[in-house]
Design a protein around this motif. Structure first.
Motif, PDB file in Angstrom:
ATOM      1  N   VAL A 123     188.378  10.442 108.850  1.00 25.30           N
ATOM      2  CA  VAL A 123     189.150  11.340 109.720  1.00 25.30           C
ATOM      3  C   VAL A 123     188.422  11.560 111.039  1.00 25.30           C
ATOM      4  N   MET A 124     187.113  11.772 110.966  1.00 28.26           N
ATOM      5  CA  MET A 124     186.319  11.977 112.181  1.00 28.26           C
ATOM      6  C   MET A 124     186.345  10.726 113.063  1.00 28.26           C
ATOM      7  N   ALA A 164     188.787   8.512 113.174  1.00 28.81           N
ATOM      8  CA  ALA A 164     190.124   8.440 113.759  1.00 28.81           C
ATOM      9  C   ALA A 164     190.250   9.408 114.935  1.00 28.81           C
ATOM     10  N   LEU A 165     189.694  10.614 114.796  1.00 34.25           N
ATOM     11  CA  LEU A 165     189.731  11.584 115.884  1.00 34.25           C
ATOM     12  C   LEU A 165     188.933  11.099 117.092  1.00 34.25           C
ATOM     13  N   LEU A 166     187.812  10.456 116.837  1.00 32.09           N
ATOM     14  CA  LEU A 166     186.999   9.914 117.921  1.00 32.09           C
ATOM     15  C   LEU A 166     187.755   8.822 118.669  1.00 32.09           C
ATOM     16  N   ALA A 175     191.025   8.454 118.858  1.00 31.94           N
ATOM     17  CA  ALA A 175     192.129   9.083 119.587  1.00 31.94           C
ATOM     18  C   ALA A 175     191.616   9.766 120.858  1.00 31.94           C
ATOM     19  N   SER A 176     190.494  10.446 120.753  1.00 35.55           N
ATOM     20  CA  SER A 176     189.910  11.132 121.903  1.00 35.55           C
ATOM     21  C   SER A 176     189.485  10.128 122.977  1.00 35.55           C
ATOM     22  N   GLU A 193     192.619   8.701 124.709  1.00 34.37           N
ATOM     23  CA  GLU A 193     193.202   9.681 125.632  1.00 34.37           C
ATOM     24  C   GLU A 193     192.343   9.828 126.884  1.00 34.37           C
TER      25      GLU A 193
END
Length: 104
Positions: free
Chosen positions: A8-9, A11-13, A15-16, A19
């Motif tokens: 999850v971390m 995937a968030l990285l 995505a960040s 963006e």
């Protein structure tokens, strides 16, 4: 459990990062646009200043003298000597200043 949190971390990285790259591309394009607009405005303002620098009688003398001055010094010279058309230029400068103040 720890493996799922790591995924999850990650995937968030991703995505960040994506963006951030997108925002950077938008900002770089905006910088290019503003730089081009600034150059066009600068050319127009210098042309207006040159148009205010005097009538035909003192044209050659004022051009030779103003070639060595900065735009600010040229404007101060115009304010001190009051050549033909200065009132029009002063009104244009005042309007430009008012527009710039609204943009701030």
């Amino acid at each position: 459990m720890g493996f799922a949190v790591a995924i999850v971390m990650c995937a968030l990285l991703i995505a960040s990062t994506t963006e951030s790259q997108h925002n950077e591309a938008i900002l770089r394009a905006r910088i290019v646009t503003l730089t081009a607009e600034n150059q066009r405005n600068g050319v127009a303002l210098h042309a207006r200043l040159a148009a205010c620098e005097g009538g035909p009688a003192d044209l050659a003398r004022s051009r030779a003298a103003s070639a060595l001055l900065t735009p600010e010094q040229r404007a101060q010279h115009l304010a001190a000597n009051g050549p033909q058309g200065f009132d029009v230029c002063a009104r244009m400068e005042s309007a430009d200043r008012a527009v710039l103040e609204t943009l701030k």
